[in-house]
Every structure is written in structure tokens, then in C-alpha cells.
Design an enzyme around this catalytic site. Structure first.
Site, PDB file in Angstrom:
ATOM      1  N   ARG A 153       0.894  -1.157   0.046  1.00 40.50           N
ATOM      2  CA  ARG A 153      -0.006   0.169  -0.233  1.00 40.50           C
ATOM      3  C   ARG A 153       0.950   1.375   0.059  1.00 40.50           C
ATOM      4  NH1 ARG A 153      -4.109  -2.849  -1.945  1.00 40.50           N
ATOM      5  NH2 ARG A 153      -4.645  -4.590  -0.461  1.00 40.50           N
ATOM      6  N   GLU A 279      -5.963 -12.161   8.156  1.00 37.88           N
ATOM      7  CA  GLU A 279      -5.786 -12.285   6.653  1.00 37.88           C
ATOM      8  C   GLU A 279      -4.685 -13.178   6.402  1.00 37.88           C
ATOM      9  OE1 GLU A 279      -5.086  -8.081   5.626  1.00 37.88           O
ATOM     10  OE2 GLU A 279      -7.338  -7.985   5.303  1.00 37.88           O
ATOM     11  N   ARG A 329     -18.746  -8.912   9.130  1.00 36.15           N
ATOM     12  CA  ARG A 329     -17.333  -8.343   9.686  1.00 36.15           C
ATOM     13  C   ARG A 329     -17.489  -7.372  10.610  1.00 36.15           C
ATOM     14  NH1 ARG A 329     -12.647  -7.112   5.143  1.00 36.15           N
ATOM     15  NH2 ARG A 329     -11.547  -5.638   6.549  1.00 36.15           N
ATOM     16  N   LYS A 353      -7.977  -0.498  14.648  1.00 35.53           N
ATOM     17  CA  LYS A 353      -8.121   0.200  13.388  1.00 35.53           C
ATOM     18  C   LYS A 353      -9.313   1.000  13.886  1.00 35.53           C
ATOM     19  CE  LYS A 353      -6.057  -2.188   9.630  1.00 35.53           C
ATOM     20  NZ  LYS A 353      -6.428  -2.869   8.339  1.00 35.53           N
ATOM     21  N   ASP A 358     -12.178  -1.140   7.409  1.00 36.78           N
ATOM     22  CA  ASP A 358     -10.733  -1.016   6.961  1.00 36.78           C
ATOM     23  C   ASP A 358     -10.211   0.429   6.378  1.00 36.78           C
ATOM     24  OD1 ASP A 358      -8.128  -1.825   6.570  1.00 36.78           O
ATOM     25  OD2 ASP A 358      -8.524  -2.994   4.684  1.00 36.78           O
ATOM     26  N   GLU A 386      -4.349   4.164   0.888  1.00 32.99           N
ATOM     27  CA  GLU A 386      -5.069   3.078   0.396  1.00 32.99           C
ATOM     28  C   GLU A 386      -6.500   3.037  -0.340  1.00 32.99           C
ATOM     29  OE1 GLU A 386      -4.973  -0.312   2.997  1.00 32.99           O
ATOM     30  OE2 GLU A 386      -6.082  -1.428   1.303  1.00 32.99           O
ATOM     31  N   TRP A 532     -14.453 -11.261   1.241  1.00 29.90           N
ATOM     32  CA  TRP A 532     -14.075 -10.545   2.239  1.00 29.90           C
ATOM     33  C   TRP A 532     -14.888  -9.893   3.480  1.00 29.90           C
ATOM     34  CZ3 TRP A 532      -8.845 -10.536   2.805  1.00 29.90           C
ATOM     35  CH2 TRP A 532      -7.995 -10.912   1.818  1.00 29.90           C
TER      36      TRP A 532
HETATM   37  O1  GCW Z   1      -6.594  -3.319   4.367  1.00 30.98           O
HETATM   38  C1  GCW Z   1      -5.819  -4.295   4.779  1.00 30.98           C
HETATM   39  C2  GCW Z   1      -4.752  -3.865   3.461  1.00 30.98           C
HETATM   40  C3  GCW Z   1      -3.717  -4.863   3.723  1.00 30.98           C
HETATM   41  C4  GCW Z   1      -2.917  -4.954   4.920  1.00 30.98           C
HETATM   42  C5  GCW Z   1      -4.183  -5.008   6.050  1.00 30.98           C
HETATM   43  C6  GCW Z   1      -3.587  -4.859   7.421  1.00 30.98           C
HETATM   44  C7  GCW Z   1      -0.811  -5.219   5.769  1.00 30.98           C
HETATM   45  O2  GCW Z   1      -5.321  -4.089   2.275  1.00 30.98           O
HETATM   46  O3  GCW Z   1      -2.574  -4.613   2.636  1.00 30.98           O
HETATM   47  O4  GCW Z   1      -2.108  -5.509   4.944  1.00 30.98           O
HETATM   48  O5  GCW Z   1      -5.215  -4.333   5.913  1.00 30.98           O
HETATM   49  O6  GCW Z   1      -3.915  -3.850   7.990  1.00 30.98           O
HETATM   50  O7  GCW Z   1      -3.212  -5.691   8.072  1.00 30.98           O
END
Ligand code: GCW
Length: 670
Positions: A153, A279, A329, A353, A358, A386, A532
Site C-alpha cells: 500500500r 488475513e 464482519r 483500527k 478497514d 490506500e 472479504w
Molecule cells: O486493508 C488491509 C490492507 C492490507 C493490510 C491489512 C492490514 C498489511 O489491504 O494490505 O496488510 O489491511 O492492516 O493488516
């Protein structure tokens, strides 16, 4: 004229209403204090052309800069008795005697940098005094840099630290980077991607640690401590143990020994950051253990060395079946971590976060803030763009963050920005921030030169979350472009950018209408049938997910007051109404227009606003350095193309779904 490499450290000839002293006396002896003195000397040279000389023994009768830590300065001077926190400083100007005192050495360094900024901002005059302390103890930058030199990113060139599987950097440039970060208050940096793959797994081996130690030494005089991203399965992938089970004694021992090795090379390492069970990254779930089991085991290994474990809460099922509506989610982080409140060791910090999804252009603040009372935690933001335009589109992120910081988390009526402070058991305090950074090897660091404002803005806002986006835009613009009309116009341009970007993006907080994987440009159903968990479920009559008690129940994770606000479309903030509700296209919004008409309107307006930003940039041509003007010009042009694509794809999509025309008869492609 702007030299884009120098960011907010431009060289210029300023006029100062006091006679600046030509001597610096420093009353502190450490490495950071020595750096502070050098920064003052070089900074004065940069802004005035002359370089004050340094003396060790203070001559109290001379006009001079007297700088040092308070405990030492107090032996010589009567300083105002303001209480400063760690990292705090005071500045005092009495004719041509100037005092800069830090609570500690980092505080002194921050005081020097602030003094230089205030000089550039034209605020230093006889009788000036100020004192300031950072509100957030933890002000962290996260790099998602891979050892092959790519940046996950990243939109500003390759990694500043790695290439072809090894450490590879220009130490002068890294020192310049450390200066930029420290000048705005950053005190922690993680250097490698949280997805710890390939060669990055070797980072905690002797050969790589030796190199990491050298990098740490560059950041150290700037008061910035390193953090390493580690892979949870290292005991078997690196150590050849049969397991990485956190409750297996041989695993715990392996990490203890590894920690000792790490601290041999980086004695002041801040700690490890871990992305576990997320992930595809390994984690405690593989062994039927909890996240507390995993984090605490690592924390105990780091504890003897004063290290901390930063444990990410970005844990959700990324293998969802889009057909399955029983699962949301958005609920995941809270469901995983709220039940563990109080189960973590004192040197574990959860990194959450800001929103439940996200880093979207608009999403609500995670309900974990305000509900974790016994666990240390920080908020994770994203400076790298991003989902906000890849540093092609201009998007001034302090505006995004200001909204987040103003969110009332409901507990004791406190807004997020009022909750930022050191940890205290029983209170929902947020200890600070981490953010995925937007820098790389491009000469201007950030791809889009104006995206430097996002890096600066993040650091300033974490220092004090009460700063407004406007204050930051104004300050950054003057530091970068000099006092005057150009800076004023650029500040205004910055402040127009997020509202425009939001308007042409996914409507009203519905999220994820971006091109899958890439995350730039529209693809309205790109994530609709994917694994996702980010769906909008638009059909011919309605769009969105019902996340109230009668739907997925996500709204129930908030405080009572917020549950009530979000559950009713009439009180739910409309900029995220489609995050919480499934609404018919003929739903009438507060401005009296239907949801559909509002979607059309915002998308036409967003495009027009992007067009106006391009025109404004063109009007600034004669006031800007050619290189700066042209590189940003091509970006504003690409941004307009992007805005056009968003406008037309969104409008066409909803027109085709509904068959209802725009009431103003603007062009919608059928
Ligand atoms: O949103 C996602 C991103 C990934 C990232 C992940 C995360 C590092 O698309 O690229 O991976 O979040 O925050 O771990």
C-alpha cells in the site's frame, strides 16, 4: 519557492523582530540533547543565514540561547513552574536571551523544533513564552515495507530501508526522515510490514539484527525508538520447533532467548508489533488459544528488557461466503477483544483500527473505543492513501481524523480526543496512535507533494488531538510555502479535498465500491461476491445492510446513547447512514431529497469540486517551483479522470437499478 525534499524544513531568509543570539549554551549531556543543540544551530542557519556557536560552560551574563533539561536549567534560572508531561517543553524569549527547556531530553528536542517552527510562522518576539506537552504518550508510525524493497500500500516509491532481501538505505536520508518525524513529535517507528513474510522472518536473526541495530542508532538521537514486526509462528518457521503454541513451555523459552538476542543489538527497542490470526497470518487460534494467551506469552519474553507487545485487533474472517447473512464482519474486532478486556499483561498494547472495517473514506468509529477499560490500547489510522486516492488524488486526511476525534464514544460523555491520555485502570483511555505511513523513496517522500501535509498533520494531531484540521493546514502551508497568499490558497485547497473525495466515492458510508485488490477507482460490485465480508447488497429498490438489533446487531456494541443514535435512520449521521441501515432509494433524507437523488447530486458535485481543484492548482502555477507544480498538476489531472469514472459508474449503476432519472436532467449514461 519550495524544495520538495525538505518538506516543512524549507530554507528561507526570515526577518525576526528580536536579535537572535549568536551563542548556544546547552545544559544537558545526552545524545538527544546534543542533537537538539545541533538542530538549533542548523535551524537558525537555515532560516537566517548565520550559525550560532556552541559553548559548554554557560556565561549567565551573556545574551544566548540557554537550552537544556529543566532539572539542570533550574540551577541557573528561575523558570515558570508549569507542570510538563514527559516530552514537554517551555520556551521563553526575553530580549535576546532565549530559553528552551525540556522536561527530559526528547522534550528539549521537541522544544527546539517548535521554536524553529514558531520562528518560521512569525510568532517569536520579545516576551514570547509558551509551554506544551504531548497529549498522547505513544505517537507511532508503522511501515509496511517488505525486504524486497516494495511497500505494501505504498504510493511514493520503494522502501526507505530495504531492497533485494536485505537492509539497504541511505543513512543521510534516514536521518533526514528521523528529523522530519521527530520535529512533529513522532517517538516510535515500526520498520517492516506487519505481514511478515519471506526474508522478513529473518529480521530477528543475528545477521539482520546487527543491521537493525545500526538503523536504530540513526533514529535514537531523534528520540525515536524502533519496533519490529514479528511472525507469530517464528518458533517453528525459524526455530524449527514442532509448534508455535503460546502455552507450550518450549515456545515461551524460545521467545525469551530470542528477545535476549534482539535486545543485545537494540537495547532500547520499543517492542514487537504482531498481526496474528489476520488475513492469513499465523496466530494463537491455530492452537485453540486466545489472543491474550498469544500476546502475554510474547510480553513476558520482552518484559525483562522493558519491551512492549503491540497486538493488532484487525481480526476477522476473511473467508466469508457472501451468501451467508448470519455473519457481519463489522462485529468482529469487538467480538474478539471485548471479552478479553483485563486479560492482557501490562506491557501489551492493543492496536485497534479506527473503524470496524478497514480505513474507509467514511466509516463509524470502532465500538471498542470507550468499552475497553482494563486494557492498554492505541488507535490505528492510515496516512498512506490506500482507500483515499493513492496519493494521486488529493485528500487531506486530518479532516478525516478530526471527525473521528470528535466522535462521542458515549462513556462519561467523552469524545475520542478527550480520552487520549496515559493508561489508567478502569478508564477507557487511549494511549496514543499508530498510523501506516505514506513515505517512500520518491524525492518528495510522499508521491503527491501536498500529501506531505498528511504526514505532518498526523504527527501534530497525535501530539495534541485538539488541533483542528484547519489549524494544521494553515500551519503546514506556511512552513512549506512561506507566509503569504500562496500558503493561504494552498491551505484552502487542502480543506476542499476530503469533502470532494468523499462525494465522488462510495455513497453515505456504504464502503467498498473500490477496485478489488488495488483499491483505487470504482468497481461497484467488485467485492459483492467475494470472501472479504464487505457487501452493500444493492438491488432494484434498496441498498445497505441493516446493522441494528433487528439486523446484524452491530449497533448494540456501542454505548446505550450511541446505539440509540445509530439505530434510528432519523438520528443516524447521514454521512454514514448506509453503513448502519438498508434504505430504499426513495428514502427521504434530511434535506428533503431522496437517497437516490442525493447519490446523484453528491457525485455530480464531487466531480465539479475535483475540477475546481485542478483549476485552482493551475492558477497557482506562477507562484510554484516548476517541479512541484508539474508533478502535482499531473496528479490533479488524473484525479479528475478518477472522479469522472466514479461519478459516471455510480450514477449509471443506480440509474440502471432504479430506472429513475436525475431530477435535474444531467447526463447519466444509460
Ligand atoms: O486493508 C488491509 C490492507 C492490507 C493490510 C491489512 C492490514 C498489511 O489491504 O494490505 O496488510 O489491511 O492492516 O493488516
Amino acid at each position: 519557492m519550495l524544495n520538495e525534499y525538505d518538506c516543512w524544513f524549507q530554507k528561507r531568509q526570515i526577518t525576526v523582530p528580536v536579535k537572535l543570539p549568536d551563542v548556544i549554551y546547552s545544559c544537558a549531556s545526552g545524545e538527544i540533547a546534543a542533537q537538539a543543540a545541533r538542530e538549533l544551530q542548523n535551524g537558525i542557519k537555515r532560516l537566517t543565514g548565520f550559525s550560532p556557536v556552541m559553548h559548554v560552560n554557560p556565561d549567565l551574563n551573556r545574551n544566548a540561547f540557554f537550552i537544556g533539561v529543566i532539572s539542570c536549567m533550574e540551577n541557573y534560572f528561575h523558570l515558570p513552574a508549569d507542570r510538563l508531561a514527559a516530552g514537554g517543553f517551555l520556551i521563553n524569549v526575553k530580549e535576546d536571551r532565549i530559553y528552551i527547556a525540556g522536561q527530559d531530553e526528547p522534550g528539549l528536542l521537541y522544544g527546539v523544533f517548535r521554536f524553529l517552527s514558531l520562528l518560521s510562522l512569525g510568532q517569536i518576539k520579545d516576551g514570547f513564552e509558551t509551554s506544551d506537552s504531548p497529549v498522547s504518550p505513544l505517537r507511532m508510525i508503522n511501515h509496511w515495507d517488505n525486504f524486497d524493497g516494495t511497500v505494501e500500500r505504498g504510493y511514493a516509491g520503494g522502501s526507505l530501508f530495504f531492497k533485494d532481501g536485505v537492509f539497504d538505505y541511505d543513512s543521510g536520508r534516514v536521518a533526514d526522515y528521523a528529523r522530519l518525524l521527530a520535529s512533529a513529535g513522532i517517538n516510535r517507528i515500526s520498520i517492516n510490514n506487519v505481514n511478515v513474510r519471506a526474508k522478513a522472518k529473518l529480521l530477528i536473526t543475528e545477521e539482520y539484527l546487527r543491521e537493525a541495530g545500526k538503523l536504530a542508532a540513526i533514529f535514537r538521537p531523534f528520540g525515536i525508538k524502533l519496533i519490529l514486526s514479528v511472525n507469530f509462528s517464528s518458533p517453528w518457521s525459524l526455530g524449527k520447533l514442532p509448534t508455535a503454541d503460546p502455552l507450550d513451555p518450549s515456545v515461551a523459552l524460545w521467545w525469551k532467548e530470542r528477545a535476549a538476542l534482539v535486545y543485545k543489538y537494540i537495547p532500547d527497542l520499543a517492542g514487537f508489533i504482531v498481526k496474528a490470526d489476520s488475513e492469513g497470518e499465523p496466530g494463537p487460534f491455530q492452537y485453540n488459544r486466545t489472543h491474550a494467551d498469544g500476546a502475554n506469552m510474547l510480553a513476558r519474553a520482552l518484559e525483562p528488557f522493558g519491551g512492549e507487545v503491540i497486538w493488532r485487533c484487525f481480526v476477522y474472517n476473511c473467508q466469508q461466503d457472501w451468501r451467508d447473512r448470519s455473519f457481519d464482519r463489522a462485529c468482529a474486532a469487538y467480538n474478539h477483544f471485548k471479552p478479553l478486556d483485563g486479560a492482557f499483561d501490562k506491557n501489551v498494547i492493543l492496536q485497534i483500527k479506527f473503524g470496524p472495517y478497514d480505513f474507509q473514506v467514511r466509516e463509524p468509529v470502532s465500538p471498542l473505543f470507550g468499552s475497553l477499560l482494563k486494557t492498554r490500547h492505541v488507535m490505528e489510522l492510515q496516512i498512506t492513501q490506500e482507500y483515499t486516492g493513492h496519493q494521486i488524488d488529493l485528500c487531506f486526511l486530518p479532516q478525516v481524523w478530526e471527525d473521528i476525534l470528535n466522535f462521542n464514544a458515549g462513556r462519561q460523555g467523552r469524545r475520542i480526543k478527550d480520552m487520549v491520555s496515559p493508561f489508567s485502570e478502569g478508564e477507557a483511555n487511549i494511549e496514543g496512535f499508530a498510523a501506516v505511513v505514506n513515505t517512500g523513496k520518491d524525492n518528495n517522500w510522499t508521491g503527491h507533494t501536498l500529501a506531505q501535509a498528511n504526514l505532518y498533520g498526523y504527527a501534530r494531531m497525535t501530539w495534541n488531538p485538539a488541533f483542528t484540521a484547519k489549524e494544521i493546514a494553515d500551519e503546514w502551508s506556511v512552513l512549506s510555502f512561506g507566509e503569504g497568499e500562496t500558503a493561504r490558497r494552498i491551505s484552502k485547497l487542502l480543506l476542499k479535498s476530503y469533502p470532494a473525495y468523499e462525494k465522488y466515492n462510495a455513497p453515505f458510508g456504504v464502503c467498498f465500491m473500490v477496485t478489488p485488490g488495488l483499491h483505487y477507482g470504482p468497481n461497484i460490485e467488485g467485492y459483492e461476491y467475494s470472501r472479504w465480508g464487505t457487501y452493500h447488497r444493492a438491488d432494484n429498490s434498496a441498498i445497505g445492510i441493516d446493522r441494528t438489533a433487528s439486523g446484524t446487531g452491530y449497533t448494540e456494541q456501542y454505548s446505550k446513547e450511541n446505539t440509540a443514535i445509530f439505530s434510528d435512520p432519523k438520528t443516524c449521521p447521514e454521512n454514514m447512514i448506509l453503513f448502519f441501515h438498508r434504505l430504499r432509494y426513495d428514502y427521504v433524507m434530511r434535506n428533503g431529497k431522496t437517497l437516490l437523488q442525493n447519490i446523484y447530486d453528491t457525485h455530480f458535485e464531487g466531480y465539479e469540486e475535483a475540477a475546481a481543484m485542478l483549476e485552482e492548482w493551475k492558477n497557482l502555477k506562477e507562484y510554484l517551483e516548476k517541479e512541484v507544480y508539474e508533478s502535482a498538476l499531473s496528479r490533479f489531472e488524473r484525479q479528475l479522470e478518477n472522479a469522472r469514472e466514479w461519478r459516471d459508474q455510480i450514477n449509471t449503476y443506480f440509474f440502471r437499478k432504479t430506472g429513475i432519472a436525475d431530477e435535474k436532467s444531467r447526463k447519466i449514461y444509460s
